[in-house]
Design a protein around this motif. Structure first.
Motif, PDB file in Angstrom:
ATOM      1  N   GLN A 157       0.290  -1.029  -0.335  1.00 30.19           N
ATOM      2  CA  GLN A 157      -0.164   0.024   0.616  1.00 30.19           C
ATOM      3  C   GLN A 157       0.862   1.608   0.129  1.00 30.19           C
ATOM      4  OE1 GLN A 157      -2.115   1.140  -1.259  1.00 30.19           O
ATOM      5  NE2 GLN A 157      -4.110   0.726  -0.080  1.00 30.19           N
ATOM      6  N   ARG A 158       1.932   1.298   0.515  1.00 26.38           N
ATOM      7  CA  ARG A 158       2.627   2.570   0.822  1.00 26.38           C
ATOM      8  C   ARG A 158       3.716   3.014  -1.037  1.00 26.38           C
ATOM      9  NH1 ARG A 158       6.840   1.706   5.047  1.00 26.38           N
ATOM     10  NH2 ARG A 158       6.023  -0.549   4.799  1.00 26.38           N
ATOM     11  N   VAL A 159       3.793   1.431  -1.537  1.00 24.31           N
ATOM     12  CA  VAL A 159       4.011   2.004  -3.362  1.00 24.31           C
ATOM     13  C   VAL A 159       2.594   1.764  -3.440  1.00 24.31           C
ATOM     14  CG1 VAL A 159       5.123   0.296  -4.925  1.00 24.31           C
ATOM     15  CG2 VAL A 159       5.755  -0.588  -2.418  1.00 24.31           C
ATOM     16  N   ALA A 160       1.618   2.027  -3.805  1.00 25.60           N
ATOM     17  CA  ALA A 160       0.667   2.453  -4.128  1.00 25.60           C
ATOM     18  C   ALA A 160       0.361   3.388  -4.126  1.00 25.60           C
ATOM     19  CB  ALA A 160      -0.629   1.509  -3.493  1.00 25.60           C
ATOM     20  N   ILE A 161       1.387   4.788  -2.830  1.00 29.22           N
ATOM     21  CA  ILE A 161       0.735   5.603  -2.242  1.00 29.22           C
ATOM     22  C   ILE A 161       1.424   6.022  -3.231  1.00 29.22           C
ATOM     23  CG2 ILE A 161       0.983   7.127  -1.134  1.00 29.22           C
ATOM     24  CD1 ILE A 161      -0.189   5.326   1.489  1.00 29.22           C
ATOM     25  N   ALA A 162       3.265   5.548  -3.288  1.00 30.63           N
ATOM     26  CA  ALA A 162       4.419   6.501  -3.738  1.00 30.63           C
ATOM     27  C   ALA A 162       3.976   6.763  -4.807  1.00 30.63           C
ATOM     28  CB  ALA A 162       5.732   6.019  -3.672  1.00 30.63           C
ATOM     29  N   ARG A 163       3.503   5.179  -5.762  1.00 30.93           N
ATOM     30  CA  ARG A 163       2.481   5.488  -7.731  1.00 30.93           C
ATOM     31  C   ARG A 163       1.547   6.789  -7.690  1.00 30.93           C
ATOM     32  NH1 ARG A 163      -0.097   0.583 -10.249  1.00 30.93           N
ATOM     33  NH2 ARG A 163      -2.098   1.075  -8.485  1.00 30.93           N
ATOM     34  N   ALA A 164       1.120   6.814  -6.765  1.00 30.56           N
ATOM     35  CA  ALA A 164       0.275   7.890  -7.124  1.00 30.56           C
ATOM     36  C   ALA A 164       0.821   9.169  -7.196  1.00 30.56           C
ATOM     37  CB  ALA A 164      -1.181   7.989  -5.578  1.00 30.56           C
ATOM     38  N   LEU A 165       1.899   9.227  -6.003  1.00 30.69           N
ATOM     39  CA  LEU A 165       2.255  10.946  -5.610  1.00 30.69           C
ATOM     40  C   LEU A 165       3.087  11.049  -6.613  1.00 30.69           C
ATOM     41  CD1 LEU A 165       3.353  10.440  -2.326  1.00 30.69           C
ATOM     42  CD2 LEU A 165       1.584  11.975  -3.231  1.00 30.69           C
ATOM     43  N   ALA A 166       3.653   9.896  -7.624  1.00 31.27           N
ATOM     44  CA  ALA A 166       5.260  10.436  -8.850  1.00 31.27           C
ATOM     45  C   ALA A 166       3.785  10.989 -10.011  1.00 31.27           C
ATOM     46  CB  ALA A 166       5.055   8.628  -9.726  1.00 31.27           C
ATOM     47  N   MET A 167       2.511  11.032 -10.069  1.00 35.01           N
ATOM     48  CA  MET A 167       2.546  11.957 -11.211  1.00 35.01           C
ATOM     49  C   MET A 167       1.952  13.397 -10.201  1.00 35.01           C
ATOM     50  SD  MET A 167       2.314  10.559 -13.702  1.00 35.01           S
ATOM     51  CE  MET A 167       0.545  11.344 -14.955  1.00 35.01           C
ATOM     52  N   GLN A 168       2.791  13.347  -9.730  1.00 33.23           N
ATOM     53  CA  GLN A 168       2.250  14.975  -8.757  1.00 33.23           C
ATOM     54  C   GLN A 168       0.523  15.852  -8.539  1.00 33.23           C
ATOM     55  OE1 GLN A 168       6.439  16.285 -11.511  1.00 33.23           O
ATOM     56  NE2 GLN A 168       7.072  16.233  -9.124  1.00 33.23           N
ATOM     57  N   PRO A 169       0.268  14.621  -7.913  1.00 31.72           N
ATOM     58  CA  PRO A 169      -0.861  15.304  -8.108  1.00 31.72           C
ATOM     59  C   PRO A 169      -1.430  15.910  -7.013  1.00 31.72           C
ATOM     60  CG  PRO A 169      -1.101  13.215  -6.700  1.00 31.72           C
ATOM     61  CD  PRO A 169       0.317  13.641  -7.221  1.00 31.72           C
ATOM     62  N   LYS A 170      -2.497  16.779  -7.214  1.00 29.81           N
ATOM     63  CA  LYS A 170      -2.475  18.229  -6.984  1.00 29.81           C
ATOM     64  C   LYS A 170      -3.453  17.229  -5.461  1.00 29.81           C
ATOM     65  CE  LYS A 170      -2.187  22.237  -9.873  1.00 29.81           C
ATOM     66  NZ  LYS A 170      -2.528  23.184 -10.532  1.00 29.81           N
ATOM     67  N   ILE A 171      -3.957  16.640  -5.598  1.00 30.33           N
ATOM     68  CA  ILE A 171      -5.064  16.216  -5.411  1.00 30.33           C
ATOM     69  C   ILE A 171      -4.732  14.266  -4.804  1.00 30.33           C
ATOM     70  CG2 ILE A 171      -7.480  15.514  -4.311  1.00 30.33           C
ATOM     71  CD1 ILE A 171      -8.398  18.158  -5.930  1.00 30.33           C
ATOM     72  N   MET A 172      -5.167  13.954  -3.721  1.00 29.13           N
ATOM     73  CA  MET A 172      -4.990  12.853  -3.159  1.00 29.13           C
ATOM     74  C   MET A 172      -6.182  11.834  -2.878  1.00 29.13           C
ATOM     75  SD  MET A 172      -2.096  11.063  -4.374  1.00 29.13           S
ATOM     76  CE  MET A 172      -1.751   9.714  -2.728  1.00 29.13           C
ATOM     77  N   LEU A 173      -6.989  11.177  -3.582  1.00 25.96           N
ATOM     78  CA  LEU A 173      -7.868  10.507  -3.035  1.00 25.96           C
ATOM     79  C   LEU A 173      -7.825   9.321  -2.443  1.00 25.96           C
ATOM     80  CD1 LEU A 173     -10.359  11.068  -6.247  1.00 25.96           C
ATOM     81  CD2 LEU A 173     -10.506  12.548  -3.879  1.00 25.96           C
ATOM     82  N   PHE A 174      -8.442   8.379  -1.741  1.00 25.62           N
ATOM     83  CA  PHE A 174      -8.284   7.308  -1.011  1.00 25.62           C
ATOM     84  C   PHE A 174      -9.101   6.677  -0.362  1.00 25.62           C
ATOM     85  CE2 PHE A 174      -4.524   9.763   0.805  1.00 25.62           C
ATOM     86  CZ  PHE A 174      -3.564   8.538   0.736  1.00 25.62           C
ATOM     87  N   ASP A 175      -9.582   5.418  -0.973  1.00 23.97           N
ATOM     88  CA  ASP A 175     -11.219   5.223  -0.711  1.00 23.97           C
ATOM     89  C   ASP A 175     -10.342   3.232   0.222  1.00 23.97           C
ATOM     90  OD1 ASP A 175     -13.371   3.577  -0.787  1.00 23.97           O
ATOM     91  OD2 ASP A 175     -13.438   3.396  -3.018  1.00 23.97           O
ATOM     92  N   GLU A 176     -10.814   3.818   1.469  1.00 24.86           N
ATOM     93  CA  GLU A 176     -10.240   2.381   2.725  1.00 24.86           C
ATOM     94  C   GLU A 176      -9.345   2.044   2.486  1.00 24.86           C
ATOM     95  OE1 GLU A 176     -13.396   0.034   4.423  1.00 24.86           O
ATOM     96  OE2 GLU A 176     -15.391   0.856   2.692  1.00 24.86           O
ATOM     97  N   PRO A 177      -8.120   3.085   2.384  1.00 28.76           N
ATOM     98  CA  PRO A 177      -6.739   2.003   2.184  1.00 28.76           C
ATOM     99  C   PRO A 177      -6.505   1.030   2.772  1.00 28.76           C
ATOM    100  CG  PRO A 177      -6.387   4.592   3.059  1.00 28.76           C
ATOM    101  CD  PRO A 177      -8.369   4.369   3.191  1.00 28.76           C
ATOM    102  N   THR A 178      -6.773   1.183   4.255  1.00 28.42           N
ATOM    103  CA  THR A 178      -6.174   0.356   5.452  1.00 28.42           C
ATOM    104  C   THR A 178      -7.371  -0.905   5.752  1.00 28.42           C
ATOM    105  OG1 THR A 178      -7.173   1.947   7.584  1.00 28.42           O
ATOM    106  CG2 THR A 178      -4.667   2.099   6.281  1.00 28.42           C
ATOM    107  N   SER A 179      -8.261  -0.585   5.075  1.00 31.43           N
ATOM    108  CA  SER A 179      -9.745  -1.593   5.094  1.00 31.43           C
ATOM    109  C   SER A 179      -8.912  -3.066   4.761  1.00 31.43           C
ATOM    110  CB  SER A 179     -10.350  -1.760   4.266  1.00 31.43           C
ATOM    111  OG  SER A 179     -10.888  -0.360   4.957  1.00 31.43           O
ATOM    112  N   ALA A 180      -7.789  -3.716   3.750  1.00 28.42           N
ATOM    113  CA  ALA A 180      -7.427  -5.056   3.457  1.00 28.42           C
ATOM    114  C   ALA A 180      -6.204  -5.617   3.913  1.00 28.42           C
ATOM    115  CB  ALA A 180      -7.844  -4.840   1.893  1.00 28.42           C
ATOM    116  N   LEU A 181      -5.376  -4.447   5.113  1.00 26.55           N
ATOM    117  CA  LEU A 181      -4.546  -4.755   5.442  1.00 26.55           C
ATOM    118  C   LEU A 181      -4.828  -5.744   7.056  1.00 26.55           C
ATOM    119  CD1 LEU A 181      -2.374  -0.730   5.400  1.00 26.55           C
ATOM    120  CD2 LEU A 181      -2.502  -4.121   4.054  1.00 26.55           C
ATOM    121  N   ASP A 182      -3.890  -6.422   7.376  1.00 25.40           N
ATOM    122  CA  ASP A 182      -3.533  -6.640   8.681  1.00 25.40           C
ATOM    123  C   ASP A 182      -3.676  -5.886   9.820  1.00 25.40           C
ATOM    124  OD1 ASP A 182      -3.952  -9.091   7.842  1.00 25.40           O
ATOM    125  OD2 ASP A 182      -2.018  -9.867   7.797  1.00 25.40           O
ATOM    126  N   PRO A 183      -4.482  -6.464  11.089  1.00 27.78           N
ATOM    127  CA  PRO A 183      -4.156  -4.633  12.382  1.00 27.78           C
ATOM    128  C   PRO A 183      -2.895  -4.006  12.166  1.00 27.78           C
ATOM    129  CG  PRO A 183      -4.627  -6.385  12.574  1.00 27.78           C
ATOM    130  CD  PRO A 183      -4.372  -7.167  11.764  1.00 27.78           C
TER     131      PRO A 183
END
Ligand code: ADP
Ligand code: MG
Length: 254
Positions: A157-183
């Motif tokens: 998931q941290r790679v996915a965040i880095a990948r989104a940031l690589a496009m240098q976005p002005k806005i970041m949308l997150f849809d339940e980014p931790t719901s599939a993760l172990d606690p």
């Protein structure tokens, strides 16, 4: 048709404007008239029961879903069905999903450099330099040459965040980014998001992590049945919700 921010009632401060946005799937109205604005650098957390339209709402912001009625204006560009507008907005808006959605056959580094190289036409060296900086930032530079399947969920998931940031976005949308993760992996992802919020990124986050919402959100939106029931500061929201539906929801999750 491109709409500039002049003359349509928007303020330059509002990077996302939604006016009476409606979306239906067949006969079912998933969004029944959403009106809200997000300011630059604001962090908005959307909460609400399953099926209330949270994903549909944020997917409409980058046109993964097409709204049927109302207006959506992102950084002065009206989201119409003109493909050029959609491309322009997608370049400004990064998205992180519950299920990471990394390309399994590509290394971490290639996952991150793909869009900058293809969409922005950056040379490999420039894209890789930024990718390594972003991997540093999310704390996994040492994983750059691995494949997603070799990483933990939290690392993916941290790679996915880095990948989104690589496009240098002005806005970041997150849809339940931790719901599939172990606690034990939730915190490492929330820490990255917290840092991103502190850096001034405009963020719209769907999450059930109430600690994060309370601490990081500037504003919380509570949705139910395709509508915004209530919105306000975390302080208002957790200590003094006005609506019965909000109180009921909070009593069930807190
Ligand atoms: P949430 O994210 O709050 O759980 P969603 O936005 O995913 O809710 O869904 C809102 C409603 O729209 C749900 O009733 C869901 O079943 C319905 N829905 C979402 N996507 C589709 C689709 N592609 N086709 C039909 N119905 C959908
Ligand atoms: Mg959802």
């Amino acid at each position: 048709m491109t709409q500039q921010s002049q003359g349509n009632g928007s303020h330059n401060d509002d990077i996302i404007i939604m006016e009476n946005v409606k979306k239906r799937f067949g006969d079912f109205w998933a969004l029944k008239g959403i009106t809200t604005r997000v300011k630059r650098q604001e962090v908005v957390v959307i909460i609400g029961p399953s099926g209330s339209g949270k994903s549909t709402l944020i997917r409409c912001i980058n046109h993964l879903e097409k709204h049927d009625e109302g207006r959506i204006i992102v950084d002065g560009i009206e989201l119409s069905h003109d493909v050029r507008n959609i491309e322009a907005i997608r370049r400004e808006v990064g998205m992180v999903f519950q299920q990471f959605n990394l390309f399994p056959h590509m290394t971490v580094l290639d996952n991150i450099t793909l869009a900058p190289r293809i969409v922005r036409k950056w040379p490999r060296e420039k894209a890789e330099k930024l990718a390594m900086e972003l991997l540093e930032r999310v704390g996994i530079a040492d994983q750059a040459h691995k494949y997603p399947g070799q990483l933990s969920g939290g690392q993916q998931q941290r790679v996915a965040i880095a990948r989104a940031l690589a496009m240098q976005p002005k806005i970041m949308l997150f849809d339940e980014p931790t719901s599939a993760l172990d606690p034990e992996m939730i915190k490492e992802v929330l820490d990255v998001m917290r840092e991103l919020a502190r850096s001034g990124m405009t963020m719209v986050v769907v999450t059930h992590e109430m600690g994060f919402a309370r601490e990081v959100a500037d504003r919380i939106i509570f949705m139910d049945a395709g509508q915004i029931v209530e919105e306000g500061t975390p302080e208002h929201f957790f200590t003094n919700p006005r609506h019965e539906r909000t109180k009921l929801f909070l009593s069930q999750i807190l």
